[in-house]
Design an enzyme around this catalytic site. Structure first.
Site, PDB file in Angstrom:
ATOM      1  N   HIS A 113       2.122   3.158  -9.010  1.00 32.11           N
ATOM      2  CA  HIS A 113       2.025   1.667  -9.092  1.00 32.11           C
ATOM      3  C   HIS A 113       3.176   1.235 -10.010  1.00 32.11           C
ATOM      4  O   HIS A 113       3.682   0.117  -9.841  1.00 32.11           O
ATOM      5  CB  HIS A 113       0.629   1.575 -10.118  1.00 32.11           C
ATOM      6  CG  HIS A 113      -0.638   2.066  -9.305  1.00 32.11           C
ATOM      7  ND1 HIS A 113      -0.708   1.653  -7.732  1.00 32.11           N
ATOM      8  CD2 HIS A 113      -1.616   2.466  -9.666  1.00 32.11           C
ATOM      9  CE1 HIS A 113      -1.972   2.121  -7.273  1.00 32.11           C
ATOM     10  NE2 HIS A 113      -2.514   2.671  -8.643  1.00 32.11           N
TER      11      HIS A 113
ATOM     12  N   LEU B  76      10.466 -20.678  -4.188  1.00 35.15           N
ATOM     13  CA  LEU B  76       9.283 -19.717  -3.561  1.00 35.15           C
ATOM     14  C   LEU B  76       7.932 -19.950  -4.238  1.00 35.15           C
ATOM     15  O   LEU B  76       8.076 -19.868  -5.398  1.00 35.15           O
ATOM     16  CB  LEU B  76       9.880 -18.215  -3.521  1.00 35.15           C
ATOM     17  CG  LEU B  76       8.701 -17.466  -2.976  1.00 35.15           C
ATOM     18  CD1 LEU B  76       9.000 -17.240  -1.620  1.00 35.15           C
ATOM     19  CD2 LEU B  76       9.107 -16.023  -3.677  1.00 35.15           C
TER      20      LEU B  76
ATOM     21  N   ASP C  26       0.793  -1.109   0.185  1.00 38.34           N
ATOM     22  CA  ASP C  26       0.009   0.030   0.154  1.00 38.34           C
ATOM     23  C   ASP C  26       0.713   1.161   0.079  1.00 38.34           C
ATOM     24  O   ASP C  26       2.022   1.159   0.375  1.00 38.34           O
ATOM     25  CB  ASP C  26      -0.986  -0.148   1.059  1.00 38.34           C
ATOM     26  CG  ASP C  26      -1.944   1.055   1.140  1.00 38.34           C
ATOM     27  OD1 ASP C  26      -2.274   1.391  -0.047  1.00 38.34           O
ATOM     28  OD2 ASP C  26      -2.540   1.345   2.200  1.00 38.34           O
TER      29      ASP C  26
HETATM   30  C1  IPE Z   1      -5.471  -2.711  -0.138  1.00 39.84           C
HETATM   31  O1  IPE Z   1      -5.214  -1.247  -0.023  1.00 39.84           O
HETATM   32  C2  IPE Z   1      -5.577  -3.386  -1.345  1.00 39.84           C
HETATM   33  C3  IPE Z   1      -4.283  -3.836  -2.093  1.00 39.84           C
HETATM   34  C4  IPE Z   1      -3.064  -3.166  -1.568  1.00 39.84           C
HETATM   35  C5  IPE Z   1      -4.292  -3.987  -3.347  1.00 39.84           C
HETATM   36  P1  IPE Z   1      -6.175  -0.111  -0.304  1.00 39.84           P
HETATM   37  O2  IPE Z   1      -5.506   1.033  -0.496  1.00 39.84           O
HETATM   38  O3  IPE Z   1      -7.243  -0.436  -1.474  1.00 39.84           O
HETATM   39  O4  IPE Z   1      -7.100  -0.364   1.021  1.00 39.84           O
HETATM   40  P2  IPE Z   1      -7.858   0.981   1.928  1.00 39.84           P
HETATM   41  O5  IPE Z   1      -8.819   1.435   0.898  1.00 39.84           O
HETATM   42  O6  IPE Z   1      -6.586   1.979   2.343  1.00 39.84           O
HETATM   43  O7  IPE Z   1      -8.404   0.011   3.080  1.00 39.84           O
HETATM   44  C1  IPE Z   2      -1.766   0.219  -3.395  1.00 39.43           C
HETATM   45  O1  IPE Z   2      -1.459   1.928  -3.220  1.00 39.43           O
HETATM   46  C2  IPE Z   2      -2.087  -0.453  -4.733  1.00 39.43           C
HETATM   47  C3  IPE Z   2      -3.490  -0.982  -4.901  1.00 39.43           C
HETATM   48  C4  IPE Z   2      -4.446  -0.935  -3.919  1.00 39.43           C
HETATM   49  C5  IPE Z   2      -3.704  -1.427  -5.947  1.00 39.43           C
HETATM   50  P1  IPE Z   2      -2.739   2.712  -3.467  1.00 39.43           P
HETATM   51  O2  IPE Z   2      -3.119   2.998  -4.680  1.00 39.43           O
HETATM   52  O3  IPE Z   2      -3.823   2.319  -2.501  1.00 39.43           O
HETATM   53  O4  IPE Z   2      -1.887   3.944  -2.843  1.00 39.43           O
HETATM   54  P2  IPE Z   2      -2.432   4.973  -1.813  1.00 39.43           P
HETATM   55  O5  IPE Z   2      -2.917   4.076  -0.393  1.00 39.43           O
HETATM   56  O6  IPE Z   2      -3.582   5.527  -2.272  1.00 39.43           O
HETATM   57  O7  IPE Z   2      -1.226   5.964  -1.235  1.00 39.43           O
HETATM   58 MG    MG Z   3      -4.152   2.367  -0.493  1.00 41.22          MG
END
Ligand code: IPE
Ligand code: IPE
Ligand code: MG
Length: 241
Positions: free
Chosen positions: A37, A132, A20
């Site tokens: 990403h 792995l 995240d």
């Molecule tokens: C969780 O992250 C999902 C992934 C990392 C794929 P999110 O960014 O979607 O989660 P929330 O919205 O902060 O709970």
């Molecule tokens: C995690 O990073 C990747 C996915 C959920 C696919 P985010 O896109 O949620 O990044 P933040 O949380 O908005 O910074």
């Molecule tokens: Mg996020």
């Protein structure tokens, strides 16, 4: 933290990661969220190879949740293409390192058919590998997984009094996957966000402020070091010798 500082006899067998903070990483640099990403790819590869070096057997990463469809259409499209390209450009390299790739998640109409095809090809290509096991949680939700498990138990006609915890575990997306000993979430969010709800019952949870694109093997090793300092009780008590 260095790999040498870890207790090789007490390595977790399965580590799960909520990758995240990509959007915030990009925003802090004045870039579009999608650049975050893209930058996550290097973090993923370094972490995967770090896990291989550490002798971890299973690594599961949360790549796209059942809730991530709520994001703007362009970002969803970007993430679909990004994950497809990642598979196409990296699977030979991962295969060459003896990595076995698996997927957990819902194969529903929202996932483009060509991505399901890439997933199947990748699983097939790497299925005999003994290194792995890298599991990508893609269009994954912990509640969806439990709903799907209950559906498949009902379809199999299992008698209610025969349903045990083992029955449920056997109907999850990957019945062979052991429960993780350690779950890491980056970006300073303290929640599960529907990841591995059943499997995380007794997992040690570790939260770090590091944003996913900045995460490297050193952070993985530091998290394992912290895990090794914890006392796991599983509801029991530590008996003095
Ligand atoms: C969780 O992250 C999902 C992934 C990392 C794929 P999110 O960014 O979607 O989660 P929330 O919205 O902060 O709970
Ligand atoms: C995690 O990073 C990747 C996915 C959920 C696919 P985010 O896109 O949620 O990044 P933040 O949380 O908005 O910074
Ligand atoms: Mg996020």
């Amino acid at each position: 933290m260095d790999l040498e500082e870890l207790d090789r006899k007490r390595m977790p067998r399965h580590v799960a990661i909520v990758m995240d903070g990509n959007g915030r990483w990009a925003q802090r640099r004045g870039l579009p969220r999608t650049e975050g990403h893209a930058a996550g790819e290097e973090a993923l590869l370094d972490t995967v190879y770090g896990a291989v070096d550490a002798g971890i057997d299973w690594l599961t990463v949360y790549a796209f949740s059942t809730e991530n469809w709520k994001r703007p259409r362009d970002e969803v499209r970007y993430l679909m293409n990004f994950n497809e390209r990642l598979l196409l450009t990296r699977r030979q390299e991962l295969h060459g390192k003896g990595i076995r790739m698996r997927f957990i998640g819902r194969r529903d109409w929202r996932v483009p058919k060509r991505i399901l095809r890439r997933i199947d090809e990748t699983v097939e290509l790497t299925e005999k590998n003994r290194g792995l096991t890298l599991t990508m949680a893609f269009n994954y939700g912990g509640r969806a997984e439990l709903v799907d498990a209950v559906r498949s138990i009902a379809e199999a006609g299992v008698r209610p009094d025969k349903i045990s915890e083992r029955t449920i575990a056997r109907h999850l997306y990957d019945p062979k996957m052991p429960d993780p000993e350690l779950m890491i979430r980056t970006s300073g969010e303290y929640r599960i966000s529907n990841f591995l709800l059943w499997e995380l019952a007794y997992t040690e949870l570790l939260f770090t402020e590091v944003l996913w694109p900045d995460f490297r093997r050193e952070h993985l090793f530091a998290a394992i070091g912290e895990y090794q300092r914890r006392e796991r009780r599983f509801g029991g008590v530590q008996v003095a010798e």
